[in-house]
Motif scaffolding. Sequence first.
Motif, PDB file in Angstrom:
ATOM      1  N   THR A  49       5.005   6.910  10.076  1.00  0.00           N
ATOM      2  CA  THR A  49       5.590   5.886   9.203  1.00  0.00           C
ATOM      3  C   THR A  49       6.426   4.883   9.989  1.00  0.00           C
ATOM      4  O   THR A  49       6.688   3.793   9.499  1.00  0.00           O
ATOM      5  CB  THR A  49       6.475   6.523   8.112  1.00  0.00           C
ATOM      6  N   ARG A  65       4.367   1.069  12.021  1.00  0.00           N
ATOM      7  CA  ARG A  65       3.841  -0.189  11.499  1.00  0.00           C
ATOM      8  C   ARG A  65       4.740  -1.351  11.913  1.00  0.00           C
ATOM      9  O   ARG A  65       5.962  -1.304  11.765  1.00  0.00           O
ATOM     10  CB  ARG A  65       3.728  -0.104   9.975  1.00  0.00           C
ATOM     11  N   ASN A  68       6.430  -5.171  11.976  1.00  0.00           N
ATOM     12  CA  ASN A  68       6.999  -6.039  10.955  1.00  0.00           C
ATOM     13  C   ASN A  68       6.199  -7.328  10.823  1.00  0.00           C
ATOM     14  O   ASN A  68       5.812  -7.936  11.826  1.00  0.00           O
ATOM     15  CB  ASN A  68       8.452  -6.391  11.311  1.00  0.00           C
ATOM     16  N   LYS A  70       9.371  -6.766   5.789  1.00  0.00           N
ATOM     17  CA  LYS A  70       8.053  -6.605   5.175  1.00  0.00           C
ATOM     18  C   LYS A  70       7.105  -6.203   6.288  1.00  0.00           C
ATOM     19  O   LYS A  70       6.964  -6.913   7.283  1.00  0.00           O
ATOM     20  CB  LYS A  70       7.581  -7.892   4.509  1.00  0.00           C
ATOM     21  N   LEU A  71       6.482  -5.051   6.151  1.00  0.00           N
ATOM     22  CA  LEU A  71       5.589  -4.536   7.177  1.00  0.00           C
ATOM     23  C   LEU A  71       4.220  -5.196   7.088  1.00  0.00           C
ATOM     24  O   LEU A  71       3.795  -5.641   6.015  1.00  0.00           O
ATOM     25  CB  LEU A  71       5.441  -3.023   7.020  1.00  0.00           C
ATOM     26  N   GLN A  94       1.759  -4.486   4.157  1.00  0.00           N
ATOM     27  CA  GLN A  94       2.507  -3.930   3.033  1.00  0.00           C
ATOM     28  C   GLN A  94       2.374  -4.849   1.825  1.00  0.00           C
ATOM     29  O   GLN A  94       2.471  -6.079   1.945  1.00  0.00           O
ATOM     30  CB  GLN A  94       3.978  -3.769   3.398  1.00  0.00           C
ATOM     31  N   GLY A  97       7.569  -4.439  -2.013  1.00  0.00           N
ATOM     32  CA  GLY A  97       8.077  -3.192  -1.464  1.00  0.00           C
ATOM     33  C   GLY A  97       9.586  -3.249  -1.297  1.00  0.00           C
ATOM     34  O   GLY A  97      10.143  -4.304  -0.984  1.00  0.00           O
ATOM     35  N   ASP A 108      11.464  -2.105   0.969  1.00  0.00           N
ATOM     36  CA  ASP A 108      11.937  -2.457   2.306  1.00  0.00           C
ATOM     37  C   ASP A 108      12.374  -3.923   2.334  1.00  0.00           C
ATOM     38  O   ASP A 108      13.273  -4.295   3.098  1.00  0.00           O
ATOM     39  CB  ASP A 108      10.824  -2.256   3.343  1.00  0.00           C
ATOM     40  N   PHE A 134       9.352   2.319   4.556  1.00  0.00           N
ATOM     41  CA  PHE A 134       8.081   2.050   5.231  1.00  0.00           C
ATOM     42  C   PHE A 134       6.894   2.252   4.286  1.00  0.00           C
ATOM     43  O   PHE A 134       5.777   2.551   4.716  1.00  0.00           O
ATOM     44  CB  PHE A 134       7.905   2.921   6.467  1.00  0.00           C
ATOM     45  N   GLY A 135       7.137   2.096   2.979  1.00  0.00           N
ATOM     46  CA  GLY A 135       6.071   2.235   1.999  1.00  0.00           C
ATOM     47  C   GLY A 135       5.677   3.663   1.703  1.00  0.00           C
ATOM     48  O   GLY A 135       4.708   3.897   0.983  1.00  0.00           O
ATOM     49  N   ASP A 136       6.399   4.633   2.204  1.00  0.00           N
ATOM     50  CA  ASP A 136       6.048   6.038   2.000  1.00  0.00           C
ATOM     51  C   ASP A 136       7.317   6.877   2.107  1.00  0.00           C
ATOM     52  O   ASP A 136       7.624   7.424   3.163  1.00  0.00           O
ATOM     53  CB  ASP A 136       5.018   6.479   3.038  1.00  0.00           C
TER      54      ASP A 136
END
Length: 444
Positions: free
Chosen positions: A202, A205, A207, A224-225, A228, A232, A234, A378-380
């Motif tokens: 995680t 990824r 940015n 923002k990844l 993504q 999100g 983040d 990180f979206g998870d």
Amino acid sequence: MLSAERNETLTRYGAGTPMGELLRRYWLPVAITADLPRHDLRKVRLLGEDLVLYRLADGTAHLLEDRCPHRGVALSYGMLEARGIRCPYHGWMFDGSGRCLEQPGEPADAAFARRVRARSYPVRELGGLVFAYLGPGPAPELPRYDLFCWDDAIRDVGHATVPANFAQIMENAVDLDHVAWLHGRYSQWLSGRGLPVDIPRTFSRLNDEVSFERDEYGVLMRRKLQGQAPGGDDWTVGHPLVFPNMLRVGGGGSHSFHLRVPVDDESTWLLWYTAYRPGGVPVPDPGPVTSYEVPWRTPDGEFRLDHVEGQDIMAWVTQGTVTDRTREHLGTVDRGVILLRKLFFEQAERVRRGLDPMGVYRAPAPEVIELPQEQEKFGDGLGYVRDVLAASQARFSTRLADIRRRYAEVGLPLEGHPGAMAGPGLAGTVAARKRSRTGTGVAT
């Protein structure tokens, strides 16, 4: 880059220096409550000052300059008694406010004792930490940041002392680009060369966009990844650097304060304070706030690169004990670093003008200060927690098994979650580290 003069200002913390006077306006941790039992004392060094911290049998904690005002002997070698600490040299006794209570050998009717005081400092305890204030009176309120006030979460504190200046460690906190490289891609590279590291997927990824905004706490950071989806947290929530010395970060029911405390100009005490509420659910009977030491050296003296904080410490220490910023070349990825330096110089100037710096609370202070923090890190979020427990300092926690069990009890088992890919086992750390330096091993 900074001029040599500005770098000197940023990295010196003794009494009378601009940064030293700024940091003395804040409550700073000096100990973990669990590590200071009743009727115990310890040496403490903070902002270049040698101190003695002790707890009497009645449970109260006190902090004095580690120097008897009689002949200058260290009080940290003294004797604790019911009313205070007694110097081992000639038996003079001092209470927690520094008053001299007894002077054996002096006439019983003499007024001498009333004219002698040891230098003392206010001490407060909150959330399993002991805080001290070294600045001028009156002392401000001790901020009640949310995690310190949670009594329905599993809380523990990892700690380590490293030979690196406070400022370069704090600059890492506002460097969002290092995460994917130092902890993601570098972990993958090391693992491919045989170093036993659990790869934190995680973290890997890159940015797509980052933001650093000055806010009421210090600096709010958002990212923002790449790849993504919009919206999100983040990006929509982010997390703050709480000026001057604390980073808030977490996700998936794991909430952390990373505290950095200047021991002196050349060393820093690190604390990783974490509160776990699996699934956001309060934890029944969470137990006390516990402490554990975070190892960052291998037996042969190399850096431990098999966990996230060990990698950070390598980056901080190899910059030099006090890094030379006249030789750096900052880019657009360093916007957060530039903003933080601006805040340090600006707030030091406020102190010079006789004003309180940002983040100093006078009565009435908020009962609890709720800080923002993304949850689906990180979206998870759950994958992030799995990575934290496997690949960060949390793997050394004495409560690791309990934390994993509590997640499983609320239907969030961490084993087998696809948030990270396991690396090799723990054997061969030193040999693998040497291979990574000599260029041998498996290429990736």
